[in-house]
Write an enzyme that holds these catalytic residues in place. Structure first.
Site, PDB file in Angstrom:
ATOM      1  N   ASP A  42       0.828  -1.206   0.000  1.00  0.00           N
ATOM      2  CA  ASP A  42       0.000   0.000   0.000  1.00  0.00           C
ATOM      3  C   ASP A  42       0.862   1.255   0.000  1.00  0.00           C
ATOM      4  O   ASP A  42       0.522   2.265  -0.620  1.00  0.00           O
ATOM      5  CB  ASP A  42      -0.920   0.012   1.222  1.00  0.00           C
ATOM      6  CG  ASP A  42      -2.130  -0.893   1.029  1.00  0.00           C
ATOM      7  OD1 ASP A  42      -2.197  -1.555  -0.034  1.00  0.00           O
ATOM      8  OD2 ASP A  42      -2.990  -0.949   1.924  1.00  0.00           O
ATOM      9  N   ALA A  43       1.981   1.211   0.695  1.00  0.00           N
ATOM     10  CA  ALA A  43       2.873   2.375   0.748  1.00  0.00           C
ATOM     11  C   ALA A  43       3.423   2.701  -0.640  1.00  0.00           C
ATOM     12  O   ALA A  43       3.496   3.872  -1.040  1.00  0.00           O
ATOM     13  CB  ALA A  43       4.022   2.111   1.723  1.00  0.00           C
ATOM     14  N   GLU A  44       3.802   1.635  -1.383  1.00  0.00           N
ATOM     15  CA  GLU A  44       4.316   1.857  -2.744  1.00  0.00           C
ATOM     16  C   GLU A  44       3.199   2.377  -3.653  1.00  0.00           C
ATOM     17  O   GLU A  44       3.430   3.247  -4.505  1.00  0.00           O
ATOM     18  CB  GLU A  44       4.885   0.551  -3.298  1.00  0.00           C
ATOM     19  CG  GLU A  44       6.171   0.110  -2.601  1.00  0.00           C
ATOM     20  CD  GLU A  44       6.587  -1.288  -3.034  1.00  0.00           C
ATOM     21  OE1 GLU A  44       7.756  -1.453  -3.418  1.00  0.00           O
ATOM     22  OE2 GLU A  44       5.734  -2.203  -2.992  1.00  0.00           O
ATOM     23  N   GLU A 123     -37.351  15.883  -1.773  1.00  0.00           N
ATOM     24  CA  GLU A 123     -36.801  14.608  -1.310  1.00  0.00           C
ATOM     25  C   GLU A 123     -35.303  14.766  -1.070  1.00  0.00           C
ATOM     26  O   GLU A 123     -34.645  15.586  -1.726  1.00  0.00           O
ATOM     27  CB  GLU A 123     -37.059  13.500  -2.326  1.00  0.00           C
ATOM     28  CG  GLU A 123     -36.470  13.785  -3.698  1.00  0.00           C
ATOM     29  CD  GLU A 123     -36.983  12.820  -4.757  1.00  0.00           C
ATOM     30  OE1 GLU A 123     -36.732  11.617  -4.602  1.00  0.00           O
ATOM     31  OE2 GLU A 123     -37.601  13.275  -5.735  1.00  0.00           O
ATOM     32  N   LYS A 125     -31.411  14.439  -1.377  1.00  0.00           N
ATOM     33  CA  LYS A 125     -30.531  14.142  -2.517  1.00  0.00           C
ATOM     34  C   LYS A 125     -29.422  13.201  -2.048  1.00  0.00           C
ATOM     35  O   LYS A 125     -28.520  13.608  -1.334  1.00  0.00           O
ATOM     36  CB  LYS A 125     -29.924  15.418  -3.095  1.00  0.00           C
ATOM     37  CG  LYS A 125     -29.077  15.180  -4.332  1.00  0.00           C
ATOM     38  CD  LYS A 125     -28.532  16.482  -4.892  1.00  0.00           C
ATOM     39  CE  LYS A 125     -27.717  16.219  -6.148  1.00  0.00           C
ATOM     40  NZ  LYS A 125     -26.546  15.365  -5.894  1.00  0.00           N
ATOM     41  N   LYS A 296     -39.029  18.913  -7.350  1.00  0.00           N
ATOM     42  CA  LYS A 296     -39.587  18.559  -8.653  1.00  0.00           C
ATOM     43  C   LYS A 296     -41.052  19.009  -8.724  1.00  0.00           C
ATOM     44  O   LYS A 296     -41.797  18.820  -7.763  1.00  0.00           O
ATOM     45  CB  LYS A 296     -39.529  17.045  -8.895  1.00  0.00           C
ATOM     46  CG  LYS A 296     -38.123  16.462  -8.911  1.00  0.00           C
ATOM     47  CD  LYS A 296     -38.161  14.949  -9.064  1.00  0.00           C
ATOM     48  CE  LYS A 296     -36.762  14.347  -8.998  1.00  0.00           C
ATOM     49  NZ  LYS A 296     -36.784  12.862  -9.056  1.00  0.00           N
ATOM     50  N   CYS A 425       2.067  37.103 -23.419  1.00  0.00           N
ATOM     51  CA  CYS A 425       1.649  35.706 -23.325  1.00  0.00           C
ATOM     52  C   CYS A 425       2.811  34.850 -22.841  1.00  0.00           C
ATOM     53  O   CYS A 425       3.908  34.913 -23.417  1.00  0.00           O
ATOM     54  CB  CYS A 425       1.166  35.209 -24.692  1.00  0.00           C
ATOM     55  SG  CYS A 425       0.813  33.451 -24.740  1.00  0.00           S
ATOM     56  N   CYS A 428       3.818  32.373 -26.063  1.00  0.00           N
ATOM     57  CA  CYS A 428       4.401  32.853 -27.322  1.00  0.00           C
ATOM     58  C   CYS A 428       4.991  34.251 -27.242  1.00  0.00           C
ATOM     59  O   CYS A 428       5.632  34.714 -28.188  1.00  0.00           O
ATOM     60  CB  CYS A 428       3.357  32.806 -28.439  1.00  0.00           C
ATOM     61  SG  CYS A 428       2.040  34.042 -28.278  1.00  0.00           S
ATOM     62  N   CYS A 447      -4.433  36.535 -25.254  1.00  0.00           N
ATOM     63  CA  CYS A 447      -3.247  36.588 -26.108  1.00  0.00           C
ATOM     64  C   CYS A 447      -3.664  36.961 -27.524  1.00  0.00           C
ATOM     65  O   CYS A 447      -4.637  36.425 -28.065  1.00  0.00           O
ATOM     66  CB  CYS A 447      -2.555  35.221 -26.108  1.00  0.00           C
ATOM     67  SG  CYS A 447      -1.293  35.033 -27.392  1.00  0.00           S
TER      68      CYS A 447
END
Length: 776
Positions: A42-44, A123, A125, A296, A425, A428, A447
């Protein structure tokens, strides 16, 4: 690459690393959840996920559709069969406070033209996973997830393992699709997590995501080991109605054996809000997670009249509970360049768990938002700007969208440097222009590099192939970026010429003969796209999916649409007319009066101020003050009016603007796109390889299909909104004003100038009763 420091990764390297991590984590998920045979600890495993999360935090625009952060232990979706929903499973609009709930009731009442509010149900959710159960002759034959609302995944075998879902029922319609939520009770979830923790296995974040992952397991035996449950709240396809109201229909579902979360009726907004407060007060006592209350309209006949808008019904709304808030650190502000050139600042946060998920970044909208200026020009967050290093309060609006709601205004904040929004920008180096005025949508930085900006070119191409546009399988952001850098794909037409690079492509890493064959086959399969998808894919500003659909239904064929665009370009308003449009105090009526009077006006006759202004009906002294303020002197104002009259929009432009659902802003952007030679040239090249399909004509058997209709005056038996929705559903085209191309005008009491225009053009005029009869 897997060991390289995240802050040293380039965007290209990060994209490659996210692809590797997504594949590796998915493989381990399959081993763990599908085969119960993990290969790593689990650690990995957590190390892999943490690296993925950290890269996404630094590069939020690179988050993949198959990102591990978007799923919990679920197998790849392509392993399941697809189910096309006979009735789309749409999402609900949200209400976030009492005023939103009251507005919903008022909108419904106004749309239906009712003297009092209709009965509305309320109702809880459920915070679960939507599912649809299909019964034929009383037997459960198919179960599906919602998916994208129109197509879901076939998870029949997994749903059969849930005890709340009956395999057979008696007394039901021959065809019955039950809609509801798959969920897990809080106590059962905690017990499962405790068991996993004791066994040294990975624990889960919340019941909803766990239920979603488990329901989509490839092996139904695994699903069967989890304590999943089901609540019904609606239905899809029916061979016959269950009842006449929402309340009675779900009560009938309960009698058929389906559990309900509870439903009540209310006579008005205040009764709805009282139910909401009652459910909110008892929220912690519920055995399951809820995140709001769903309202509703009770009458199914009224639901049918209300219909739908975009992706949600008009007759329902979800009133969400207030968002949970947490404090964290704003660690950085990055600038993303979108496909239209807009520069969007994104805040990098120290990861914080809020509203059921870990939040690592948040959209900061624009430069004004960072400076604490709201969309209306007024202060937000108490006038406190955002600075890197600040302690901020974060919430998820509607438990979905992360947002910063406050800043700790301390001495440390004041010592930090203010954020300087870039003037060039970051991709560019082109100049950044500021568009729109404060008080509208806020000032947008954009831009000016256009298609010369790699960020825009690549993003436009990614948009073109995306699922909601041309939906070319196997051609995602990574591939587009790679092919763009190679010089193979610089514009959409190049995608359909990729076969010319087949030999080179098969030699590249990650591409074998089979994968190249599949990719080229996917591209070939999209050479005849749907009209609306194709138009949306072009990435024209303000032409989203809904507007693209409106245009497709209006023009029906690409050829007719292109011809209309060419005509609209020639008829577009000139700069002098646009200058008149911007004058404060000169509205549409005054502008029309000025343009009509323009030929008779003589600038030399008016030498002084607004007190010496021409007497024109509909043009006030305030309007003349605005004109003189904008243009200098009375003679200059009159000269500007005469110039504007010569550059006023022609009928072909106005016809586009009149299309209900398009309007002036979208019309301007369509004309901007089709007036640019580099756009039209690129489109010509694309259309050599692609042929958009004609839009199927809706409701062709109706008496009004194909007609262009204008509604004017006060309708007494239905509202104009309802009448328009009805006309569109019958295949008609609705316009906002009368022209020679109008086929029919429906006029109620108080009809004015549109009625006069109808008489001028010889257009047939009918009253509301005749319209109701015609539209039956």
């Amino acid at each position: 690459m897997s060991d390289k420091a995240i802050d040293k990764l380039t965007a290209k390297e990060a994209a490659g690393e996210l692809e590797r991590l997504a594949a590796e984590i998915a493989r381990h998920d399959k081993l763990y959840h599908g085969k119960d045979a993990p290969e790593i600890s689990d650690a990995e495993y957590d190390k892999l996920r943490n690296r993925n999360n950290a890269i996404e935090a630094r590069f939020p625009d690179l988050v993949r559709e198959d990102s591990p952060t978007l799923r919990v232990g679920s197998a790849p979706t392509e392993k399941f069969g697809k189910v096309r929903h006979a009735v789309p499973m749409l999402s609900l609009d949200n209400a976030f406070d009492a005023d939103d709930a009251r507005s919903f009731v008022q909108r419904v009442q106004r749309f239906l033209n009712l003297g009092t509010p209709p009965i509305i149900t309320a109702e809880p959710k459920i915070d679960g996973l939507s599912a649809s159960l299909r019964y034929e002759n009383g037997k459960f034959v198919q179960g599906a997830t919602r998916g994208d609302g129109r197509e879901g995944e076939d998870v029949t075998a997994n749903l059969r393992t849930i005890g709340d879902i009956p395999h057979t029922i008696k007394g039901a319609p021959a065809v019955l699709e039950v809609r509801g939520e798959v969920y897990m009770e809080k106590a059962a979830f905690a017990k499962m997590n405790a068991k996993f923790e004791a066994e040294g296995k990975k624990t889960y974040v919340n019941p909803r995501n766990s239920a979603a992952g488990v329901l989509r397991q490839l092996d139904a035996k695994v699903t069967a080991t989890w304590p999943l449950k089901f609540f019904a709240h609606g239905w899809g396809e029916l061979s016959e109605p269950l009842a006449d109201t929402q309340f009675d229909s779900v009560q009938r579902l309960a009698k058929l054996g389906f559990p309900l979360a509870g439903i009540k009726r209310a006579k008005n907004a205040e009764e709805l809000l009282a139910i909401y407060e009652s459910i909110l007060a008892g929220r912690e006592k519920f055995a399951y997670e809820i995140d709001g209350v769903v309202y509703k309209v009770d009458s199914l006949a009224l639901q049918q009249r209300l219909g739908f808008v975009s992706r949600s019904p008009r007759w329902a709304i979800a009133h969400k509970f207030a968002a949970e808030q947490q404090q964290t650190i704003l660690e950085g502000i990055d600038i993303q360049v979108g496909r239209t050139g807009s520069l969007t600042p994104v805040g990098r946060l120290k990861p914080v768990f809020v509203g059921g998920v870990t939040v690592t970044n948040v959209t900061l909208h624009n430069a004004d938002y960072i400076r604490s200026v709201g969309a209306d020009g007024g202060p937000i967050r108490g006038g406190k700007d955002l600075r890197v290093g600040d302690t901020v309060t974060v919430q998820r609006a509607g438990d979905v969208i992360p947002q910063i709601v406050d800043v700790l205004d301390d001495d440390a904040h004041k010592r930090r440097r203010r954020f300087d929004f870039p003037k060039k920008c970051p991709v560019c180096g082109s100049h950044v222009a500021r568009e729109l005025e404060p008080g509208e949508e806020g000032v947008i930085a954009r831009c000016t590099g256009g298609l010369n900006c790699p960020a825009q070119a690549v993003e436009r191409l990614i948009h073109f192939v995306a699922r909601r546009a041309l939906d070319i399988e196997g051609l995602g952001s990574k591939q587009i970026e790679e092919f763009y850098e190679l010089g193979w794909v610089k514009e959409p037409a190049d995608i359909f010429r990729l076969g010319e690079h087949r030999d080179e492509l098969t030699t590249r890493e990650g591409y074998g003969e089979k994968s190249v064959t599949n990719l080229l086959a996917s591209i070939d399969a999209r050479r005849e796209p749907e009209f609306a998808r194709f138009l949306y894919g072009l990435g024209i500003r303000d032409i989203g999916e809904t507007t693209a659909g409106v245009i497709a239904r209006r023009f029906e064929s690409w050829g007719a649409f292109e011809a209309a665009m060419k005509a609209a370009v020639k008829a577009r308003p000139g700069e002098a007319y646009e200058a008149l449009e911007r004058v404060p105090g000169v509205g549409g009526g005054a502008r029309a009066a000025l343009l009509t009077a323009a030929p008779a006006l003589k600038a030399s006759a008016y030498l002084f101020d607004a007190g010496d202004a021409p007497k024109i009906k509909g043009v006030t002294h305030k309007a003349w003050d605005g004109l003189i303020g904008a243009f200098g002197t009375m003679p200059e104002a009159i000269a500007a009016i005469k110039a504007a009259a010569k550059q006023a929009p022609g009928e072909d432009f106005l016809e586009l603007e009149r299309v209900d659902g398009v309007g002036p802003v979208a019309a301007d952007h369509l004309v901007d796109f089709f007036s640019e030679p580099h756009n039209t040239d690129a489109l010509k090249r694309l259309l050599k390889h692609v042929t958009p399909q004609d839009q199927p004509r809706a409701a062709t058997s109706s008496k009004v299909a194909g007609l262009t209709i204008v509604f004017t005056g006060t309708l007494e038996k239905m509202t104009r909104d309802e009448a328009k929705a009805r006309a569109i559903s019958l295949g008609a085209k609705v316009s906002g004003s009368v022209s020679a191309k109008t086929n029919l005008v429906v006029a109620g009491p108080g009809a004015g100038s549109k009625l006069a225009e109808a008489e001028k053009h010889g257009v047939k005029v009918i009253d509301e009763d005749a319209w109701i009869e015609l539209s039956r």
